[in-house]
Design an enzyme around this catalytic site. Structure first.
Site, PDB file in Angstrom:
ATOM      1  N   HIS A  35       0.827  -1.211   0.000  1.00 55.89           N
ATOM      2  CA  HIS A  35       0.000   0.000   0.000  1.00 55.89           C
ATOM      3  C   HIS A  35       0.865   1.267   0.000  1.00 55.89           C
ATOM      4  O   HIS A  35       0.543   2.251  -0.676  1.00 55.89           O
ATOM      5  CB  HIS A  35      -0.935  -0.046   1.210  1.00 55.89           C
ATOM      6  CG  HIS A  35      -1.689   1.218   1.442  1.00 55.89           C
ATOM      7  ND1 HIS A  35      -1.414   2.041   2.511  1.00 55.89           N
ATOM      8  CD2 HIS A  35      -2.680   1.815   0.742  1.00 55.89           C
ATOM      9  CE1 HIS A  35      -2.228   3.099   2.457  1.00 55.89           C
ATOM     10  NE2 HIS A  35      -3.012   2.988   1.403  1.00 55.89           N
ATOM     11  N   GLU A  65      -3.551   7.884   7.509  1.00 51.91           N
ATOM     12  CA  GLU A  65      -4.602   7.060   6.901  1.00 51.91           C
ATOM     13  C   GLU A  65      -4.955   5.892   7.828  1.00 51.91           C
ATOM     14  O   GLU A  65      -6.111   5.553   8.020  1.00 51.91           O
ATOM     15  CB  GLU A  65      -4.144   6.543   5.525  1.00 51.91           C
ATOM     16  CG  GLU A  65      -5.239   5.803   4.776  1.00 51.91           C
ATOM     17  CD  GLU A  65      -4.814   5.336   3.386  1.00 51.91           C
ATOM     18  OE1 GLU A  65      -3.688   5.668   2.951  1.00 51.91           O
ATOM     19  OE2 GLU A  65      -5.615   4.641   2.739  1.00 51.91           O
ATOM     20  N   GLU A 100       1.951   1.912  -3.389  1.00 49.36           N
ATOM     21  CA  GLU A 100       0.855   2.500  -4.173  1.00 49.36           C
ATOM     22  C   GLU A 100       0.883   4.031  -4.017  1.00 49.36           C
ATOM     23  O   GLU A 100       0.727   4.774  -4.991  1.00 49.36           O
ATOM     24  CB  GLU A 100      -0.489   1.931  -3.711  1.00 49.36           C
ATOM     25  CG  GLU A 100      -1.691   2.553  -4.397  1.00 49.36           C
ATOM     26  CD  GLU A 100      -2.879   2.706  -3.457  1.00 49.36           C
ATOM     27  OE1 GLU A 100      -3.280   1.712  -2.828  1.00 49.36           O
ATOM     28  OE2 GLU A 100      -3.400   3.831  -3.342  1.00 49.36           O
ATOM     29  N   HIS A 101       1.083   4.488  -2.788  1.00 52.80           N
ATOM     30  CA  HIS A 101       1.197   5.948  -2.587  1.00 52.80           C
ATOM     31  C   HIS A 101       2.407   6.515  -3.338  1.00 52.80           C
ATOM     32  O   HIS A 101       2.327   7.574  -3.957  1.00 52.80           O
ATOM     33  CB  HIS A 101       1.349   6.265  -1.093  1.00 52.80           C
ATOM     34  CG  HIS A 101       0.043   6.290  -0.345  1.00 52.80           C
ATOM     35  ND1 HIS A 101      -0.390   7.394   0.346  1.00 52.80           N
ATOM     36  CD2 HIS A 101      -0.915   5.353  -0.178  1.00 52.80           C
ATOM     37  CE1 HIS A 101      -1.564   7.136   0.896  1.00 52.80           C
ATOM     38  NE2 HIS A 101      -1.905   5.897   0.614  1.00 52.80           N
TER      39      HIS A 101
END
Lengths: 429, 452
Positions: free
Chosen positions: B67, B147, B70-71
């Protein structure tokens, strides 16, 4: 591209290549406004019936009446109990739904468009709208569920912040009234029946149909829905909300992140300043990853996962709002950065380069706003409910292109006055 | 991975594929597949690039790296500066997004159709040329921690689900949260992200799904032009990881500031591996629809409306995944009722199916809903691309989607009863309970009375 004709008047064809959505409009014999988009590609029919029956019409002390009235509509109507309604809809694969916001109560039906499916689905829709039973035992059950939901919401930092924000923005207006377990507990069957009789009327309704039917069929369907409603009269609006003074509301909460809202009542639907505000806000905090707020708060400092600003024009003055969540110890730093970004933007507006980028996105993305029946329905229903011009979609890109930096500065200075901003924090150190 | 995904996507694929060649497919020499579904209803297009890598491929100590990467994919290449990707998509009038799951990482743009080429150029560029800059990483990892705070740490239901998953799975990597443990995020470095990228972001580990008002020949030519020159590389061997058989009920509770208790009962359940030979996942899907497919389906009718033991109740089962499956029952008890009451009521409903099965009428209703939902699905180009991509990520070829729908329509009441008997089994059950705590540590106000 389809031709842009409406029943009421002929639109300019200059932008046909950009838009091409033909919204037909008429007033049904029984008095409701009807909006129709024929779309034959998929065997689907969507029908939305909107009433001016949102929470702004909750009587004082009876918050949640609008929402509860809507949610109980399909829990028994005519000769059908709640089980029969749900089972019969499921048997034909139709979906009946809806929702109430501050302004509108919407009932929504999606069904397959073949006659053997759509006619029984529409029959149930009519029964639900015309003859809701408001069964007392079911009402008590739904009240208990609503109260439990409200109590849960009152533990969530985001919900707490949202409620406090609206209460502070609209201290003397129904938009600021917050539902509470106490107000829900007082609601009775008579309250719901009265609310339904007053607001679920032909004069207070707009009907939007999108899909695989002809104009004549749409007219017949709309009339069959309206004919069973009392004629009634259009809802009377309360006095416009007064502009409150700027303030800071700070609420304690054990969460690891502070939730922050900054804003004020700003603009109503149909106000011509909406376009300069929309275009300006793209640069400020509406344009996702390319906005100034995102760059300063998230990209440069890593303060937040989500930070945004937006205008929510409503029937009466709706809010401008900045929102973010950040580790509670750095809430003040994040608020400071957000305010600096906002104040700088209000003072100087966007650069020419930013303005060009904003227009490119807002006009370029226009086709994405209309590429499904559901999106067409949403757009046409808003145009119908708020009485926006029928050529709103056709004019949309032109109105955006016409905006100048000066328009944006002037519109922001009129609608977003930094001294009047209300800041709400929950769980900030 | 949201628990509230109440409609398993197996239930909503489309109907009309078998009739003609659409979608179309090609494979580039570097091993990347390109799947095009033409849909000419509006002048827009969707591109999704899917990588067959997700949190399931992570190892202890760097959970969350899929993840985080992905950022980082938005932080620039030699030819596209940091933040420039978003700017270019925005300038094209597009919307972009990305999502990381257990099984895959996917990147998506929705654009006016004439901008598709530029999107393909941009995705191809960052497939092999990402610059994982240490300074950018330092800022972005803070964003990811925010997040996590937002999605999990301050969200009692998410926290419960995270804890429960870590108990239900002990060996299989599904036990780790997609977002990663906070401590792993705190110690993660740019080098971890770079290593991840170098290992997994290669064309032979990717496929593109493109839907919209496009011509497949033209899209294939663009794919050759932009993705074609990228070099493939052998992937590490992914050893099969099998969760040992669970041999007894497991329980976990989580305390968090909240009002309502939450109960989740998770049963180990099969997932679809062979579209033709498998039958149980289809039966579990139809069972889910019968229990929770509409407002008068069994769960809501009995537990919320009649017994009033629950405020809300649902079932969640996803029959396609790379790893092992679970079927979840979940809900919150009404005021005056306990989690134990709710558990007993859920168990009674399950026992009812095990003993008496389901009626033909219920099954017929669920199948009618399924058929209609396949048509409704066609209203969203994004949804159609998602469906192809998700099935492919689980190893189910998109060509089989229509066959899966036929198999769902063939499920019998006897098969449903059989899977209920087999899989609602306490030895394979994990129970999670959210134990709500007052916000301020003080006793709650007395409840508002309502008549019943």
């Amino acid at each position: 591209m389809k031709k842009l004709l409406t029943a009421v008047f002929t639109l300019l064809l200059a932008q046909a290549a950009l838009a091409g959505v033909k919204i037909e409009h008429w007033v049904s014999p029984s008095g409701a406004r009807v909006y129709f988009v024929e779309s034959r590609v998929l065997p689907i029919l969507d029908v939305q019936v909107d009433f001016a029956a949102g929470s702004m019409f909750d009587p004082a002390g009876k918050s949640s009446l609008a929402a509860l009235t809507l949610s109980v509509l399909d829990l028994g109507a005519g000769k059908l109990d709640e089980t029969a309604i749900a089972e019969q809809m499921a048997d034909i694969g139709a979906n009946l739904g809806g929702g109430a916001d501050t302004d509108r109560a919407s009932v929504y039906l999606r069904t397959l468009s073949s006659k053997d499916k759509r006619e029984p689905a529409l029959e149930i829709l009519r029964t639900v709208l015309h003859q809701p039973l408001f069964d007392a035992a079911i009402l008590e059950r739904e009240k208990a569920r609503t109260i439990a939901g409200l109590k849960e919401a009152m533990t969530r930092p985001d919900s707490i912040a949202g409620k406090a924000f609206w209460a502070a923005m609209y201290p003397n207006h129904p938009y600021g009234q917050q539902a509470s377990p106490e107000t829900v507990a007082t609601l009775t069957r008579d309250d719901l029946a009265r609310f339904h009789a007053r607001y679920y009327t032909a004069a207070n309704a707009s009907i939007t149909l999108v899909g695989d039917i002809s104009r004549d069929e749409a007219a017949a369907i709309a009339e069959s829905i309206v004919a069973g409603l009392p004629k009634g009269e259009a809802a009377k609006l309360p006095l416009p909300p007064p502009q409150p003074k700027g303030s800071l509301v700070k609420l304690a909460h054990p969460a690891s992140q502070a939730h922050v809202y900054i804003g004020l009542p700003a603009i109503e639907r149909g106000n011509p300043d909406f376009f300069p505000l929309l275009v300006g806000n793209y640069t400020l905090g509406g344009g996702g990853f390319v906005s100034r707020l995102m760059k300063e708060v998230r990209d440069k400092r890593g303060y937040a996962y989500s930070v945004f600003s937006h205008f929510a024009p409503l029937k009466q003055t709706g809010p401008f709002q900045i929102g973010l969540q950040t580790k509670r110890s750095q809430a003040n730093d994040a608020i400071k950065v957000a305010r600096e970004v906002l104040d700088g933007f209000v003072k100087d507006g966007p650069t020419e380069e930013e303005l060009t980028a904003a227009k490119a996105n807002l006009t370029g993305s226009f086709p994405l706003r209309l590429d499904s029946n559901k999106k067409l329905l949403d757009n046409a229903a808003v145009i119908g409910f708020y009485g926006l011009p029928l050529d709103y979609l056709d004019q949309y890109q032109g109105r955006i292109q016409a905006v100048t930096v000066n328009d944006i500065k002037q519109a922001f200075s009129r609608h977003v006055r930094p001294a009047d901003l209300i800041t709400v924090t929950v769980a900030a150190d | 991975m949201r628990l509230q995904q109440l409609i398993p996507f197996l239930l909503v694929p489309w109907l009309l594929t078998a009739a003609h060649a659409n979608p179309y497919e090609m494979t580039l020499k570097n091993g990347m597949r390109v799947i095009v579904k033409e849909d000419r209803r509006a002048p827009t297009a969707v591109q999704m690039v899917w990588y067959r890598v997700g949190s399931v491929d992570e190892v202890d100590g760097t959970s969350g790296v899929a993840h985080v990467l992905e950022h980082m994919m938005f932080k620039g290449t030699p030819s596209v500066g940091p933040g420039e990707f978003n700017k270019r998509v925005a300038a094209a009038g597009g919307r972009d997004n990305a999502f990381t799951s257990r099984d895959y990482t996917a990147y998506c743009q929705q654009v006016p159709k004439e901008k598709l080429e530029e999107m393909m150029q941009l995705e191809a560029d960052r497939m092999r040329h990402l610059n994982v800059d240490a300074k950018e990483f330092e800022q972005e990892i803070k964003v990811v921690m925010e997040e996590r705070r937002m999605r999990t740490d301050d969200n009692p239901q998410s926290k419960l689900f995270e804890q429960m998953t870590a108990v239900a799975f002990q060996a299989h990597p599904y036990r780790r949260p997609i977002i990663g443990w906070m401590n792993d995020l705190e110690t993660m470095t740019a080098a971890d992200a770079k290593a991840w990228y170098d290992t997994w972001y290669v064309p032979n580990n990717a496929y593109a799904v493109i839907t919209g008002d496009v011509d497949h020949h033209a899209v294939f030519a663009l794919a050759e032009k932009y993705y074609g020159p990228l070099e493939g590389r052998a992937l590490p061997v992914r050893k099969a990881q099998t969760e040992p058989t669970q041999e007894g009920v497991r329980k976990v509770s989580v305390k968090a500031p909240a009002e309502l208790p939450v109960l989740i009962m998770g049963y180990k359940a099969p997932v679809l591996r062979d579209v033709e030979k498998d039958s149980e996942p289809y039966a579990l899907d139809m069972l889910s629809a019968i229990l929770d497919g509409h407002d008068a389906a069994r769960f809501n009718k009995k537990l919320v409306r009649e017994n009033k033991v629950a405020l809300s109740v649902g079932i969640d089962y996803d029959g396609t995944a790379r790893g092992p499956g679970m079927l979840y029952l979940h809900g919150s008890p009404s005021e005056g009722k306990t989690v134990a009451d709710l558990e007993a009521a859920l168990r009674a409903e399950i026992a009812h199916v095990q003993k008496d099965g389901v009626s033909e009428q219920e099954l017929k209703r669920a199948k009618a809903q399924l058929l209609a939902s396949q048509v409704y699905k066609l209203d969203s180009m994004f949804g159609q691309a998602m469906e192809i991509g998700q099935n492919e990520s689980a190893g189910i070829p998109y060509q089989k989607i229509s066959r899966m729908l036929e198999k769902l329509q063939q499920v019998t009441a006897a098969e449903i009863q059989a899977v209920a008997q087999k899989y609602f089994n306490d030895d394979a059950l994990t129970i999670g309970v959210l134990d709500p705590q007052p916000l301020d540590g003080k006793a709650r106000r007395p409840a508002v009375a309502t008549r019943h």
